[in-house]
Structure formats: structure tokens, C-alpha cells
Design an enzyme around this catalytic site. Sequence first.
Site, PDB file in Angstrom:
ATOM      1  N   ARG A   1      -6.715  13.191   0.317  1.00 16.02           N
ATOM      2  CA  ARG A   1      -6.884  12.617   1.658  1.00 16.02           C
ATOM      3  C   ARG A   1      -5.876  13.276   2.600  1.00 16.02           C
ATOM      4  O   ARG A   1      -4.687  13.368   2.292  1.00 16.02           O
ATOM      5  CB  ARG A   1      -6.666  11.105   1.619  1.00 16.02           C
ATOM      6  CG  ARG A   1      -6.860  10.406   2.953  1.00 16.02           C
ATOM      7  CD  ARG A   1      -6.567   8.919   2.809  1.00 16.02           C
ATOM      8  NE  ARG A   1      -7.463   8.287   1.855  1.00 16.02           N
ATOM      9  CZ  ARG A   1      -7.157   7.194   1.151  1.00 16.02           C
ATOM     10  NH1 ARG A   1      -5.955   6.641   1.271  1.00 16.02           N
ATOM     11  NH2 ARG A   1      -8.021   6.674   0.328  1.00 16.02           N
TER      12      ARG A   1
ATOM     13  N   ARG B   1       0.836   4.927   6.425  1.00 13.66           N
ATOM     14  CA  ARG B   1      -0.203   5.917   6.175  1.00 13.66           C
ATOM     15  C   ARG B   1      -0.721   6.513   7.483  1.00 13.66           C
ATOM     16  O   ARG B   1      -0.063   6.477   8.511  1.00 13.66           O
ATOM     17  CB  ARG B   1      -1.327   5.268   5.370  1.00 13.66           C
ATOM     18  CG  ARG B   1      -0.866   4.782   3.986  1.00 13.66           C
ATOM     19  CD  ARG B   1      -2.039   4.294   3.178  1.00 13.66           C
ATOM     20  NE  ARG B   1      -1.678   3.892   1.813  1.00 13.66           N
ATOM     21  CZ  ARG B   1      -2.561   3.521   0.900  1.00 13.66           C
ATOM     22  NH1 ARG B   1      -3.840   3.459   1.209  1.00 13.66           N
ATOM     23  NH2 ARG B   1      -2.168   3.178  -0.316  1.00 13.66           N
TER      24      ARG B   1
ATOM     25  N   LYS C   1       1.312  -0.528   0.816  1.00 18.23           N
ATOM     26  CA  LYS C   1       0.883   0.346   1.911  1.00 18.23           C
ATOM     27  C   LYS C   1       1.095  -0.339   3.261  1.00 18.23           C
ATOM     28  O   LYS C   1       1.147  -1.569   3.363  1.00 18.23           O
ATOM     29  CB  LYS C   1      -0.586   0.715   1.743  1.00 18.23           C
ATOM     30  CG  LYS C   1      -1.541  -0.474   1.755  1.00 18.23           C
ATOM     31  CD  LYS C   1      -2.939  -0.007   1.418  1.00 18.23           C
ATOM     32  CE  LYS C   1      -3.892  -1.198   1.280  1.00 18.23           C
ATOM     33  NZ  LYS C   1      -5.247  -0.768   0.873  1.00 18.23           N
TER      34      LYS C   1
ATOM     35  N   LYS D   1      -0.160   0.096   7.495  1.00 21.32           N
ATOM     36  CA  LYS D   1      -1.113   0.767   8.378  1.00 21.32           C
ATOM     37  C   LYS D   1      -0.802   0.451   9.832  1.00 21.32           C
ATOM     38  O   LYS D   1      -0.519  -0.695  10.179  1.00 21.32           O
ATOM     39  CB  LYS D   1      -2.542   0.335   8.044  1.00 21.32           C
ATOM     40  CG  LYS D   1      -2.967   0.717   6.628  1.00 21.32           C
ATOM     41  CD  LYS D   1      -4.376   0.275   6.322  1.00 21.32           C
ATOM     42  CE  LYS D   1      -4.804   0.710   4.909  1.00 21.32           C
ATOM     43  NZ  LYS D   1      -6.188   0.284   4.599  1.00 21.32           N
TER      44      LYS D   1
ATOM     45  N   CYS E   1     -17.778   1.801   2.241  1.00 23.25           N
ATOM     46  CA  CYS E   1     -16.748   2.510   1.480  1.00 23.25           C
ATOM     47  C   CYS E   1     -17.395   3.428   0.456  1.00 23.25           C
ATOM     48  O   CYS E   1     -18.607   3.398   0.234  1.00 23.25           O
ATOM     49  CB  CYS E   1     -15.815   1.511   0.803  1.00 23.25           C
ATOM     50  SG  CYS E   1     -16.580   0.559  -0.528  1.00 23.25           S
TER      51      CYS E   1
ATOM     52  N   CYS F   1     -14.664   5.521  -7.233  1.00 26.24           N
ATOM     53  CA  CYS F   1     -13.600   4.542  -7.025  1.00 26.24           C
ATOM     54  C   CYS F   1     -13.440   3.665  -8.260  1.00 26.24           C
ATOM     55  O   CYS F   1     -14.390   3.006  -8.704  1.00 26.24           O
ATOM     56  CB  CYS F   1     -13.893   3.675  -5.802  1.00 26.24           C
ATOM     57  SG  CYS F   1     -12.639   2.398  -5.527  1.00 26.24           S
TER      58      CYS F   1
ATOM     59  N   CYS G   1     -16.036  -3.709  -3.429  1.00 28.15           N
ATOM     60  CA  CYS G   1     -15.082  -4.665  -3.972  1.00 28.15           C
ATOM     61  C   CYS G   1     -14.422  -5.389  -2.806  1.00 28.15           C
ATOM     62  O   CYS G   1     -14.657  -5.043  -1.645  1.00 28.15           O
ATOM     63  CB  CYS G   1     -14.051  -3.967  -4.859  1.00 28.15           C
ATOM     64  SG  CYS G   1     -12.738  -3.126  -3.931  1.00 28.15           S
TER      65      CYS G   1
ATOM     66  N   CYS H   1     -11.652  -1.691   2.220  1.00 21.10           N
ATOM     67  CA  CYS H   1     -11.512  -0.371   2.839  1.00 21.10           C
ATOM     68  C   CYS H   1     -12.426  -0.188   4.048  1.00 21.10           C
ATOM     69  O   CYS H   1     -12.081   0.533   4.979  1.00 21.10           O
ATOM     70  CB  CYS H   1     -11.787   0.721   1.805  1.00 21.10           C
ATOM     71  SG  CYS H   1     -10.505   0.845   0.536  1.00 21.10           S
TER      72      CYS H   1
END
Length: 566
Positions: free
Chosen positions: A73, A142, A205, A207, A426, A432, A471, A475
Amino acid sequence: MSNTLSHLEQVKAVSRHLRGTIEEGLNDPVTGAISDDDNKLLKFHGSYQQDDRDIRDERRKQKLEPAYSFMIRARLPGGVITPAQWLAFDDLARNYCSRGLRITTRQTFQWHGVIKANLKPSMQAIHDAMATTIAACGDVNRQVVSSVNPQLSSQHQLVQEWTQKLSDHFIPRTRAYHEIWLDGEKITDEPEEEPIYGDTYLPRKFKMGIAIPPTNDVDVFAQDLGLIAIIEDGKLLGFNVAIGGGMGASHGDDTTYARLGSLIGFVPPEQLIAVAEGVVTLQRDYGNRAERQYARLKYTIDHRGLDWFKSQLEARIGFSLQPVRSYQFDQNGDRYGWSKGEDGKWHLGLYIESGRLWDNDDHQLQTGVREISKIHKGQFRLTCNQNLVIADVAQQDRATIDELVAQYGLDGYLRQSGIRRHHISCVALPTCGLAMAESERYAPELLSKLEALLVTHGLEEAPILLRITGCPNGCARPYLGEIALIGRALGRYDLRLGADFIGERLNIVYRENIAEPEILSTLDTLFEAYAKDREINEKFGDFLVRSKVIPAPTQRLTPIVLNAVT
């Protein structure tokens, strides 16, 4: 709640600033994988180890290890790409990847199917294109996202500059990235420090995103740190600050949840970096490092209290936030077609289904954008809704762009339904490891069936936000969809309804663990009611709340505002 550090915290602590034994694992010819601990560290470098789940069982029967590969990514602040970079990224996809180029829901590219032997050359190719992958994943700040404005006014350009400044400020300082991927000199006798992150980085993480009213195309309240640009009389006055947004949750665990960011104040541009660093370092110092499911900023705030966090922030940065400034959002999603900027340049918004840029029998999207890159003199801009803007086109070049767009099937935005234009999904299966159900691969089939229902009720042009994920980790920001399907198992989803069209209200569970027949029958009934009883310009999610199909949202489902002024 345990006070013992989670395993990943222990891994980070002994990693020597994200080195671990990644380099040794890359050089091991016996396996296509690296160790579990190194895979955790690899995320900080912008890559995930994956395997093809479609053939996992067959390979197990043949006594073969899984078909390991890696996803890479990029870190592309604001999703801005030059034509030269696009050509380099396309070369990378063609030389090393299995699935072409994919635009993500965070305004960047992912490359899938890179085998271990090609991982380092791929990283070097991205570096040679004047880009990087460091901190695109992992327990750090990120990719910083920002509104894609086809008008590209001078103030919108200034917002992009602040997006870049935020991204640069929070890049990890470790030299591990350059040593491992770029053959940088290994310095062993000089101490190394991470002044913002510390030796173990963040608990989870983080954002950041900047939205420019009246369009909330980045879902600003889904960010750990959301910033709303306040522009008046052509001048950027500063940013409203929202903290604690986050989309991840776990099925069957009410202690995990999606949360919208809470507005806590306004900050002028010259104080923005200090405020952002204060929020990040507070999360560094007080976030949960024992149980990762509670380690995002939203849980830190809810555990300790919003007032506590704001007071700690102001004490840390040495000044008080100003009252929230008035703003208004009127839409989510992207604009399509041509629009003209104040400088006379043109910008073309293209619909890219699920962000998938590759060629098939119906169209040649990957080749099409490659050909445009060869003659384009402006920029490309990726969007948080997985679409593409060809930006800064001179009037005399529009016809050539239009010809290439039509030739390679990139003109889909001209004939898509309202729900298709506003859907995101996603990656999910087969790559994944968290996916419980299909998402990206299922979306085209589901959309066709939903469109057939909408046509029968005269709603084919109605803009409806649809989000699909494999899931509950969020995302594709499913908890902000007017309609959302969240995977439970193969072919089964939770159906959530009732978010608004501007990203300021979460949806709720309407049906749990249902298959396609019940999904379609349920939505067919609701579409029929919407067609008959909606008010003028009323969006689908608002109709569901007004008609009491779903209960009115509680205070938890709306942004909390402190010290708001109009």
C-alpha cells in the site's frame, strides 16, 4: 482488564525500531512467507502478508504451504499522483502483481499478489517514483486523506498543502525502511529515536482526514482526527477539530463499536500541527496497550471522558481551542463528469467500480488510464470512494481525454444508477485474512439485483449510499452507509440501515445473519415504501428514520459538540 502488554506491544519493543528479522526472512528461500512477528512489523513498512484463500484447502491437500504473497500500500497524501508516477505504478502492477491497480477507501493504491522475491524490487520501484509505503499500515498515523475538489480553488490547494504537512510530520523517523528496502547504510553505533511515536509507536492505527464543506467525501467523522476546513470569503480560516472516530467492531461483542468523531473546537492553520501532535501523543501515552480490541482512540476517549481528553490536550499544547465554527455538509460521495476550476482548468470525475483498475472482456480500465497518463499534463486524484479524477486538463485537451475515456470503457459514470455511483466495498476474499464473506467480488452481482428492484419503483436515479464489507472491521466505512452489508459467513450478512447521506449519523442493525433472498425481499419492501411516501429531496436513510422503520438515533450516534458557535 489486563495490564499485561499485548504480544504485538512486546514485538514492537524488541524490534529495534521496526527491523525485527524482516531482512533475514526475505532472504529465506525455503518458504514464500516470513515469520508471524515479522509480518506484524512489515505492516509499518506498508505491506501485509496474505495468501490466496480460494486455493488454500487444495494446497493443504497437496501438502503445500499456502500460496503466500504480499499486498503493498502506498502513502499518497490526499491521493495526488502525477502522470509519471501513474506509469511507474502501472508498470509495477504489470510486472509484479496479480490483480492490477486497486484504489482503496483511503485514497491510495494497493498492489496485490506480490511474491516474496518481488517485494523488495516493488518497494524500490515505488521509491524511484518519488513515493513511499512507510506508515501506510501499522500502529502509526497512516495515509492522510483530504477532500477531492474538482474546482481546485486556491484555498482547496492550500488544504492539500496542509494534508502533505500532516503526512510529513508524522512519518516514522526509523532508518529501518531505508536499510531493508533501499539498501541504505546500516548505522549501528548511533542512537535512534522516534520523538513523536516513542520506541513502541502507537497502541493501534491512527487515521487523519480533512473535509471541505459542503462535501464530506472523506467521511470526516470516521477519522481518529477529523478536520473540517472553514473557508470564508475565499480565505482558509482554520479547521474544526473532531476526535475519536473509528469504524471497527467485532460481531457479538457490544464492548466494541463504531463511533463518530466528537467536535471539540476550532484551530487556526498555524496551530494545526501542534494540535495534531497533541492528540497523537495523548493516544500514545494513554491508549490501551494490553487489549488491542480497545486500543483505538475512540476507546481511550470513552474510557477517560471527552472533557478529560480535551483538557489534557490543551494542557499539553499550551493553548485553548477556539469554539467550533459554523459549517454545513450537504452530500457524501464523489462528483462525476467535467467541472471547471477557477483557473480555467477542467477536471473529469470517473466512476471506478470498487476501485478495480484492471482489464477484462468488457473494458480495459487499466490500459485506458495508462494511455491517458502518456498524454496528460496535469494530475490524477484518487478519492476515498475508490474513484478517480483526471485533474488540471486544458480546454484544448478535453476532446482527446474524452476519446480515450470512451475507447477504453472509462465512461461508465454516464450510465450508472444512483446506488451504484455511491457504493464502496472492501477487498475481502480471496486475499484478506479477516474476511468472513465476499465483498468486492459480490458487489457487481448484488448491485444488478438491487438496481432491478429500484427500477420497478422508479428509484434508479435515487442516490443511496451502499457499503459492503466482508467483516465488521470497517474498511469500507459500512457503519456510515444508508444501506450496509457486513459479512458474517459465506453468503450471509448483517443488514444495517439508517445512516444519513452526509456522514453525520451511524446506521443500526436491521436484520442479522441473513442471506441474499432475505436481503432483497427486505429492501424491496423498503424501496416500495420510500417511493410512495418520501418527501421532496428526502434521502433514503432519513426516510427510514422519519417513518420509524428504524428508531431515532441516540446521542451516541451523532457527533458530540463542545462550545459550538454559529
